[in-house]
Design an enzyme around this catalytic site. Sequence first.
Site, mmCIF file in Angstrom:
data_model
loop_
_atom_site.group_PDB
_atom_site.id
_atom_site.type_symbol
_atom_site.label_atom_id
_atom_site.label_comp_id
_atom_site.label_asym_id
_atom_site.label_seq_id
_atom_site.Cartn_x
_atom_site.Cartn_y
_atom_site.Cartn_z
ATOM 1 N N PHE A 1 0.869 -1.187 0.000
ATOM 2 C CA PHE A 1 0.000 0.000 0.000
ATOM 3 C C PHE A 1 0.898 1.226 0.000
ATOM 4 O O PHE A 1 1.681 1.427 0.927
ATOM 5 C CB PHE A 1 -0.920 0.040 1.219
ATOM 6 C CG PHE A 1 -1.878 1.198 1.183
ATOM 7 C CD1 PHE A 1 -3.147 1.041 0.634
ATOM 8 C CD2 PHE A 1 -1.508 2.454 1.635
ATOM 9 C CE1 PHE A 1 -4.029 2.117 0.563
ATOM 10 C CE2 PHE A 1 -2.381 3.542 1.561
ATOM 11 C CZ PHE A 1 -3.641 3.365 1.028
ATOM 12 N N ASP B 1 9.305 3.164 1.646
ATOM 13 C CA ASP B 1 8.123 3.906 2.074
ATOM 14 C C ASP B 1 7.958 3.692 3.577
ATOM 15 O O ASP B 1 7.480 2.653 4.023
ATOM 16 C CB ASP B 1 6.905 3.406 1.296
ATOM 17 C CG ASP B 1 5.608 4.093 1.706
ATOM 18 O OD1 ASP B 1 5.552 4.659 2.819
ATOM 19 O OD2 ASP B 1 4.644 4.049 0.925
ATOM 20 N N LYS C 1 2.391 10.613 8.341
ATOM 21 C CA LYS C 1 1.756 10.117 9.575
ATOM 22 C C LYS C 1 2.371 10.710 10.849
ATOM 23 O O LYS C 1 2.242 11.892 11.081
ATOM 24 C CB LYS C 1 1.800 8.584 9.586
ATOM 25 C CG LYS C 1 0.868 7.979 8.496
ATOM 26 C CD LYS C 1 0.461 6.582 8.830
ATOM 27 C CE LYS C 1 -0.317 5.908 7.728
ATOM 28 N NZ LYS C 1 -1.699 5.696 8.060
ATOM 29 N N THR D 1 2.025 24.296 -4.575
ATOM 30 C CA THR D 1 1.792 25.587 -3.927
ATOM 31 C C THR D 1 2.337 25.630 -2.505
ATOM 32 O O THR D 1 3.101 26.527 -2.149
ATOM 33 C CB THR D 1 0.289 25.923 -3.898
ATOM 34 O OG1 THR D 1 -0.169 26.056 -5.235
ATOM 35 C CG2 THR D 1 0.025 27.225 -3.145
#
Lengths: 500, 500
Positions: free
Chosen positions: A221, A326, A357, A381
Amino acid sequence: MLARALERCARRRAREAISRASRDARASTRASSSSSRAGTSNGEPAAPVVRTPIPGPASRRAVEALSAHADVGSIRYFVDVDASRGNYVVDADGNAVLDLYAHIASLPVGYNHEKMLAAMRDEANVGILAHRPALGNNPPIGWDDRVARTLMRVAPKGLTRATTMACGACANEHAMKAVFISAANARRGGREISEEEKVSCLTNQAPGSPGFKVLSFDGAFHGRTAACLSLTHTKWIHKLDFPTFDWPSCPFPKLKYPLDKFERENAEEEARCLAEVEKALTRDRDVVAVIVEPMQAEGGDNHASADFFRKLRALTKRENVRMIVDEVQTGCGSSGTFWAHEAWGLEHPPDIVTFSKKMQIAGFYAAADLAPELPYRIFNTWMGDPAKLIQLEVVLDCIEEHHLLDVVKSAGETLLNGLRELQEKYPSILANARGVGTLVAIDCDTSARRDALLHALLQKGVDIGGCGSATIRARPGLLFTSAHAGVFLERFERVLAAEM
Amino acid sequence: MLARALERCARRRAREAISRASRDARASTRASSSSSRAGTSNGEPAAPVVRTPIPGPASRRAVEALSAHADVGSIRYFVDVDASRGNYVVDADGNAVLDLYAHIASLPVGYNHEKMLAAMRDEANVGILAHRPALGNNPPIGWDDRVARTLMRVAPKGLTRATTMACGACANEHAMKAVFISAANARRGGREISEEEKVSCLTNQAPGSPGFKVLSFDGAFHGRTAACLSLTHTKWIHKLDFPTFDWPSCPFPKLKYPLDKFERENAEEEARCLAEVEKALTRDRDVVAVIVEPMQAEGGDNHASADFFRKLRALTKRENVRMIVDEVQTGCGSSGTFWAHEAWGLEHPPDIVTFSKKMQIAGFYAAADLAPELPYRIFNTWMGDPAKLIQLEVVLDCIEEHHLLDVVKSAGETLLNGLRELQEKYPSILANARGVGTLVAIDCDTSARRDALLHALLQKGVDIGGCGSATIRARPGLLFTSAHAGVFLERFERVLAAEM
């Protein structure tokens, strides 16, 4: 070898774990003093307090109200943030619940930590809180210092650069872009960017929009935006109906537990998976990176050995592709080291480590050779939010001052040993207790059983989540101690006993 | 017709604009009183104060320090947030600069607005500021009310549902996912999801991972994650080397100015573009949505008429594809209406409106028939940040209490009329003054000239950005008044005069 020794040791200690756990539970009236040593804010309840079914009537009313204008199917209960303390979340109905769910593993130092509250009340921080700047264009003064004091203070070894983003998916999306730029530069071999490349990319055509791919693992995931979704292989509910890139995936090791009993089988399984990765990389030279989680979390808390990751790193080096680790869920201390991949003893660091997280801010660390030569290549941005670095600094200070990595290791050991004893006691229900730090999990015999246990635990004042198809996984914050583990284990045994 | 009348009126008034502008500039010592009527915090300087070249030595030192561990090529100068006031940003070197750049159009009510500071200091908000919850699982109590008071208070007509995200790219990515689910459901025609779909999507294969496409316009900018990048067609620097979906784009009208002189040509141009869209939609039934900006901002401030958008909406209805309006840059009041698309007088509302920037939180509004039937389809860990709704509430209160939409209209008129007069005075340099609200722009004769003018303006204490290849565009906050426009116009004329 280490794994086997640890297993043997754990087995010896498992016999004592449950009794220790109930001792701990009894001692939970004293938990506030031990918690406060671990940096918990004062006022954490001694044990769960359950007044209503969870979710209770107040949460249900709020869900009903919100349903008029938002999707509410995933809402579990509403949180009374101000009433919550430390590891105990208080819901809208006044239930005080021991929180091993912790906002999908994203709550770092519990509720209302005094240092976190103090930071939010600090007049020096009001300006940062009140303005969300375009960090890539006009950062606030002190941003350079703040990055040095926070992100660079915990930078993975060998990774000297950090890029901030607002969420884990954007972290992974932009990490991949850094890899793609580098791969394209390598293909150009030093020649100038051609007009054809500049023009063709504007209409999504080659050569400007190349067919680069990132290889991921079955069960992985990595997020829910398009490129991230192309790397995600967990449940159909995450992926169905969404266009994705036809990028390859390889099997992730399915280890058998206990590890010391299946040493040969597991080594063979890991070798099989690595051979598949090697095949995929040599078959398709458009694959320019491999992305991997130190532990497949959402996919079912699937672990692999340090040896597997060392060999994967060696393989990516040999095949000249990048390795992205990751650490969105595993980073920031929950594994017992700050980054889970620290435990692998890599010869060469990963090229990129992504985070989000518990870090509160998202982004990625990269090796120096991945810095884009041109500005505005990796950009948006806001590029995150400096307010989140204020929070990260509190988290890092807490980790240091209260030795939270030790707290995590000790709590994780209690959790894992306790689960091992429970699986020996309830072998028809539980299997495969496993984990690193407090990232601990156990499998149930069926998905329905898992769901029933999670529901029953919540009604007893313990919030813990599931992953994979039938797995229960603990994902508490960094202030979660052995005493809290004891409270959980004692209640878990009660709901297991009721199942028999 | 309306456009022509407005042009004639504007032309008449253009002659007075510059003289009014210099009057305004002289009156800028009185600006603080007029600004305070518009809700600006006290203490805004009367005019720019320039002490050093910009960026000055302090900004340069900070860039140098940050360059050790981050990409700094896009940094313009560092901001002294605490010293900045209202429309004036103070940089690290103490220069007070009139800010028409405003953090890439994302600063809503200027610097240190007293209401914004008060909200950040409000003890009732500390809990929200200190904890970033998983909003999709465990929102804080009051979240339902807060969404009603903020997002739903300004929901576009006909769109009853809101989904929050952390940035504009994620807003667009997930908005598209809502469309894809709906399109797939329509194709399934009521039958159950098949096993083949559930299994195939896990490895990025059809039928579970379908070939759905979203049509965008040449020159569009919709973000920098993979699906968003596939819709973006601005500059190669945004897209080169990144894999994208091979999704189609159509020409966006290139209008000629002044509009009243080119009414027939512009109508033909818009008809040509619409015919291309119709062709693309009928040619490829995998195109399930059209996404469009009310004004192509990054692409060069390219406008189209309300008639064009009405016809585009009718066309999408007729061809049974969804219409997504990307109001990330145009939303939240800068156009003079809260949403720019309000000015189109649509018979049917768009299916989706996406937002970010001045809204502080990102996300999308959707029609009720786009709500996913199942939970966890449109989801991620944080789904935005409730702290940003606290800020949005301040912004919406300011807009109401200080009639900021009127302030925007009036300031925009001053800006546009002033630019029209300047282009009459400097026809070899400037052309095509255009705009709506304060989203005002003008083209330079060359890209180099544009860059030189922007640089010169910054050295005179006015920060304004560029877009497209040779365009200067104003993108101030909502407190920007006609008096501020006067300060800008007066300095712009000085740098233009110096160019001659």
